[in-house]
Design a protein around this motif. Structure first.
Motif, PDB file in Angstrom:
ATOM      1  N   THR A  83      -6.327 -63.481  60.948  1.00 40.04           N
ATOM      2  CA  THR A  83      -5.846 -64.834  60.664  1.00 40.04           C
ATOM      3  C   THR A  83      -5.063 -64.814  59.354  1.00 40.04           C
ATOM      4  O   THR A  83      -5.301 -63.948  58.498  1.00 40.04           O
ATOM      5  N   PRO A  84      -4.132 -65.753  59.156  1.00 38.13           N
ATOM      6  CA  PRO A  84      -3.384 -65.786  57.897  1.00 38.13           C
ATOM      7  C   PRO A  84      -4.289 -65.908  56.679  1.00 38.13           C
ATOM      8  O   PRO A  84      -3.968 -65.361  55.616  1.00 38.13           O
ATOM      9  N   GLU A  85      -5.417 -66.611  56.835  1.00 36.35           N
ATOM     10  CA  GLU A  85      -6.331 -66.800  55.704  1.00 36.35           C
ATOM     11  C   GLU A  85      -6.931 -65.476  55.229  1.00 36.35           C
ATOM     12  O   GLU A  85      -7.320 -65.348  54.067  1.00 36.35           O
ATOM     13  N   LEU A  86      -7.020 -64.506  56.124  1.00 32.15           N
ATOM     14  CA  LEU A  86      -7.608 -63.215  55.775  1.00 32.15           C
ATOM     15  C   LEU A  86      -6.577 -62.214  55.262  1.00 32.15           C
ATOM     16  O   LEU A  86      -6.938 -61.131  54.797  1.00 32.15           O
ATOM     17  N   ASP A  87      -5.292 -62.570  55.340  1.00 30.72           N
ATOM     18  CA  ASP A  87      -4.254 -61.571  55.155  1.00 30.72           C
ATOM     19  C   ASP A  87      -4.281 -60.908  53.784  1.00 30.72           C
ATOM     20  O   ASP A  87      -4.156 -59.683  53.673  1.00 30.72           O
ATOM     21  N   ASP A  88      -4.443 -61.672  52.703  1.00 28.50           N
ATOM     22  CA  ASP A  88      -4.421 -61.024  51.397  1.00 28.50           C
ATOM     23  C   ASP A  88      -5.654 -60.160  51.182  1.00 28.50           C
ATOM     24  O   ASP A  88      -5.581 -59.115  50.524  1.00 28.50           O
ATOM     25  N   ALA A  89      -6.797 -60.586  51.746  1.00 30.88           N
ATOM     26  CA  ALA A  89      -7.995 -59.752  51.664  1.00 30.88           C
ATOM     27  C   ALA A  89      -7.773 -58.450  52.436  1.00 30.88           C
ATOM     28  O   ALA A  89      -8.239 -57.379  52.024  1.00 30.88           O
ATOM     29  N   SER A 126      -4.046 -58.014  66.470  1.00 30.70           N
ATOM     30  CA  SER A 126      -4.572 -57.456  65.221  1.00 30.70           C
ATOM     31  C   SER A 126      -6.013 -57.902  65.000  1.00 30.70           C
ATOM     32  O   SER A 126      -6.396 -59.002  65.396  1.00 30.70           O
ATOM     33  N   ARG A 127      -6.789 -57.059  64.368  1.00 37.94           N
ATOM     34  CA  ARG A 127      -8.225 -57.297  64.230  1.00 37.94           C
ATOM     35  C   ARG A 127      -8.696 -57.042  62.797  1.00 37.94           C
ATOM     36  O   ARG A 127      -8.133 -56.210  62.084  1.00 37.94           O
TER      37      ARG A 127
END
Length: 342
Positions: free
Chosen positions: A199-205, A240-241
């Motif tokens: 998800t976009p919210e997880l992208d920087d992590a 993507s996972r």
């Protein structure tokens, strides 16, 4: 060699005052590229890739990405040759990665239209790229080990000979592997870890997890937020996972996929491509990589793909090559990283 023992990078790089422009005798006029040249450059790349039987094709969108990123300087770092009819016959570009922290690198890329080959254009482009790349190293301000880098397909013997003659030597070997999706591997659920869609919210992590997971891989350097965003343009979110630790919410591992539809006719089959797969060290050895791959393969097959594909460094310290082989992946073709170490 420790950084303290290195001579200053400006001295090691030995940059020319001006990169050597190709001679007039080649019959081409030369200038830097701009984003407005992207359609012509994409057409040129398509003709080169078809003539060289490359296993991929470059899209216009991918070509436009060459000009994006505030650290890039197309006016200084690109060069194109045009024939008497105004058609682009050759191009060259050198680029850097702003996040380089262990070694500073400049990447070289270029090509010559098939009907313009055999008269020294490629040799002249390599000389210009070498000169401009050395200027970039010298001006980087990074007192680190340094290298010039070019990636070449195994089958492109002419290009390999050209760069070898210019002083480049093979440094790393890569294989592209594929696996049919008629059946899927069995993945045991990993206790305490949930594999979920990206998800976009997880992208920087995920970006930070990637920088950590690849810190022990030869030649890998951290990716900044902007460089990561540019690199991630081609990734397919639904394929993507991300593996998340249930107790802490931390990203334990990740798998980013790409959908290269333009390459399907070249390959002769449809496929989902695993662009990058990583597991952070504290979570390794628990089957997370297999769980991520199995979940991605299921997504590929659900969307009608016939194969799963990925690329791997044959000397990957995580043993990835053996893992992929054990899951049914087989070598399809290979490529080589050539470098000049500075």
């Amino acid at each position: 060699m420790t950084n303290e023992l290195l001579r200053p990078i400006a001295e090691r790089a030995a940059p020319p005052q001006v990169p050597p422009l190709p001679p007039e005798s080649l019959g081409l006029s030369w200038r830097a590229l701009t984003a407005a040249d992207a359609p012509a450059l994409a057409e040129l790349c398509a003709s080169i890739e078809a003539a060289d039987d490359a296993p991929y094709r470059t899209t216009l969108d991918e070509t436009l990405e060459r000009f994006e990123g505030d650290w890039k300087q197309p006016a200084l770092d690109t060069l194109a040759g045009f024939d008497a009819e105004g058609r682009m016959a050759a191009y060259a570009q050198v680029t850097t990665n702003p996040g380089d922290a262990g070694a500073v690198r400049v990447f070289l890329d270029g090509g010559v239209r098939p009907d313009a080959r055999g008269r020294g254009v490629g040799r002249a482009l390599v000389a210009w790229m070498d000169g401009r790349a050395r200027q970039l190293l010298a001006s980087s301000g990074k007192e680190l080990p340094a290298r010039l880098v070019v990636y070449l397909e195994d089958a492109h013997e002419g290009a390999r000979a050209l760069f070898a003659a210019a002083g480049f030597t093979p440094a790393r070997y890569y294989t592209d592997m594929r696996r049919p999706l008629a059946d899927l591997p069995t993945a045991t659920p990993v206790e305490g870890v949930t594999v979920a869609p990206w998800t976009p919210e997880l992208d920087d992590a995920v970006r930070r997890a990637h920088n950590e997971a690849f810190a022990d891989h030869w030649g890998s350097e951290p990716l900044t937020v902007e460089a990561w965003a540019l690199r991630s343009r081609t990734h397919a979110p639904s394929w993507s996972r991300v593996a998340v630790d249930d107790a802490t919410g931390e990203v334990a591992g990740y798998l980013l996929s790409a959908r290269y539809e333009q390459d399907w006719p070249v390959a002769g089959y449809t496929f989902g491509y695993t662009s990058v797969l990583g597991v952070r060290r504290p979570w390794r050895g628990r089957g997370i990589a297999v769980a991520l791959l199995a979940s991605a393969m299921a997504a590929y097959r659900q969307d009608g793909m016939e194969f799963a594909r990925l690329g791997v460094d044959t000397a990957n310290p995580s043993g990835a090559h053996g893992l992929y082989s054990s899951l049914g992946y087989e070598v399809d073709h290979g490529s080589v990283m050539y470098t000049i170490e500075i």
